[in-house]
Write a protein that holds these residues in place. Sequence first.
Motif, short mmCIF file in Angstrom:
data_model
loop_
_atom_site.label_atom_id
_atom_site.label_comp_id
_atom_site.label_asym_id
_atom_site.label_seq_id
_atom_site.Cartn_x
_atom_site.Cartn_y
_atom_site.Cartn_z
N UNK A 288 -34.28 32.51 2.49
CA UNK A 288 -33.38 31.80 3.40
C UNK A 288 -33.42 30.30 3.14
N UNK A 289 -34.60 29.78 2.86
CA UNK A 289 -34.70 28.36 2.55
C UNK A 289 -33.98 28.03 1.26
N UNK A 290 -34.12 28.90 0.26
CA UNK A 290 -33.41 28.69 -1.00
C UNK A 290 -31.90 28.72 -0.79
N UNK A 291 -31.45 29.62 0.07
CA UNK A 291 -30.02 29.69 0.35
C UNK A 291 -29.54 28.40 1.02
N UNK A 292 -30.32 27.89 1.96
CA UNK A 292 -29.95 26.64 2.63
C UNK A 292 -29.86 25.49 1.64
N UNK A 293 -30.84 25.40 0.76
CA UNK A 293 -30.84 24.32 -0.23
C UNK A 293 -29.71 24.49 -1.24
N UNK A 294 -29.38 25.73 -1.59
CA UNK A 294 -28.29 25.96 -2.54
C UNK A 294 -26.95 25.54 -1.95
N UNK A 295 -26.74 25.87 -0.68
CA UNK A 295 -25.48 25.46 -0.03
C UNK A 295 -25.39 23.94 0.05
N UNK A 296 -26.50 23.29 0.40
CA UNK A 296 -26.49 21.83 0.50
C UNK A 296 -26.30 21.18 -0.87
N UNK A 297 -26.92 21.76 -1.92
CA UNK A 297 -26.81 21.18 -3.26
C UNK A 297 -25.44 21.39 -3.87
N UNK A 298 -24.73 22.42 -3.42
CA UNK A 298 -23.39 22.67 -3.97
C UNK A 298 -22.37 21.65 -3.50
N UNK A 299 -22.62 20.99 -2.37
CA UNK A 299 -21.66 20.02 -1.85
C UNK A 299 -21.50 18.80 -2.76
N UNK A 300 -22.57 18.14 -3.22
CA UNK A 300 -22.39 17.01 -4.14
C UNK A 300 -21.73 17.40 -5.45
N UNK A 301 -22.06 18.59 -5.97
CA UNK A 301 -21.45 19.03 -7.23
C UNK A 301 -19.93 19.20 -7.08
N UNK A 302 -19.50 19.79 -5.98
CA UNK A 302 -18.06 19.98 -5.76
C UNK A 302 -17.38 18.65 -5.46
N UNK A 303 -18.07 17.76 -4.78
CA UNK A 303 -17.48 16.44 -4.52
C UNK A 303 -17.19 15.70 -5.83
N UNK A 304 -18.10 15.79 -6.76
CA UNK A 304 -17.87 15.14 -8.06
C UNK A 304 -16.81 15.89 -8.87
N UNK A 305 -16.84 17.21 -8.84
CA UNK A 305 -15.92 18.00 -9.65
C UNK A 305 -14.47 17.80 -9.20
N UNK A 306 -14.23 17.60 -7.94
CA UNK A 306 -12.88 17.49 -7.40
C UNK A 306 -12.35 16.05 -7.40
N UNK A 307 -13.17 15.09 -7.82
CA UNK A 307 -12.73 13.68 -7.76
C UNK A 307 -12.90 12.90 -9.06
N UNK A 308 -13.70 13.38 -9.99
CA UNK A 308 -14.01 12.52 -11.16
C UNK A 308 -12.78 12.25 -12.01
N UNK A 309 -11.83 13.17 -12.05
CA UNK A 309 -10.63 12.99 -12.87
C UNK A 309 -9.59 12.10 -12.20
N UNK A 310 -9.83 11.72 -10.94
CA UNK A 310 -8.89 10.86 -10.24
C UNK A 310 -9.14 9.38 -10.45
N UNK A 311 -10.27 9.04 -11.00
CA UNK A 311 -10.64 7.63 -11.22
C UNK A 311 -10.83 7.42 -12.70
N UNK A 312 -10.09 6.47 -13.25
CA UNK A 312 -10.19 6.16 -14.68
C UNK A 312 -10.25 4.66 -14.87
#
Length: 312
Positions: A288-312
């Motif tokens: 359960x702790x690993x699941x909590x950390x995985x959900x929290x860690x996925x947020x920064x990855x998706x934030x970068x993935x959905x925005x990095x191509x918008x700034x050049x």
Amino acid sequence: MHPAGAAAAGTPRQRKWPSKRRIPVSPPGMADPHQLFDDTSSAQSRGFGAQRGPGGLGYPAAAASPQEAFLADPVSNMAMAYGSSLAAQGKELVDKNIDRFIPVTKLKYYFAVDTMYVGKKLGLLFFPYLHQDWEVQYQQDTPVAPRFDINAPDLYIPAMAFITYILVAGLALGTQDRFSPDLLGLQASSALAWLTLEVLAILLSLYLLTVNTDLTTIDLVAFLGYKYVGMIGGVLMGLLFGKVGYYLVLGWCCVSIFVFMIRTLRLKILAEAAAQGVPVRGARNQLRMYLTMAVAAAQPLLMYWLTFHLVR
């Protein structure tokens, strides 16, 4: 005496009167005096087929009672009454079962916010380090409305943040001469697709780990939607200050959302251990702790993935 005069005197002289010719007088509603029949089509169109009185004097008939109207045309009135009853039954059925498909009552709870709550919640998303009490307040086994509890999840901020993110993405694409409706639609659909995959993956993980939690699907959508706030800040700073501003602000927002998700979800997924103050031990609690950390860690990855191509 003159014979002619005598004849004239003997015979009385007839007086000639001017001949009188009877001219037919047209009725008030007849334009042509030689017309044989009244033109009733215009009168019906003006009066919408108004019925005349029984005496035929041209006065409209009095309004019929409902009983008389029913007796005049029973089939149509029975069909109308049957249709009205069916409509009433259908409305009652929809009102009873609408919560099965669209939880309107629950959605009202997630949008019960005010300006003060929105300001405090945004501050908590950017600066979650100083916040101490993360417990959701309850009143008679029911969580209080978000406007009374800053820890309660809401859908107002995620919904507005998602719409704003799409608008900011369009602005960023426009400044780079890459804007197109298809590209903007792809940006919105990809963000929704990633959100849907996140929710499904978490629900499947909770089911496989047999976690007894009060975390609902709407709660997951609310918590996962808070990352759009940091994405907006990163893209805006990237438009103003370039790559440096983008990475600085996005990095800060990524760390903030990671801390926010850890402190929020651990009370939901690790409810038993957190409530008792017992250290997390055992294989199940470790998962359960690993699941909590995985959900929290996925947020920064998706934030970068959905925005990095918008700034050049």
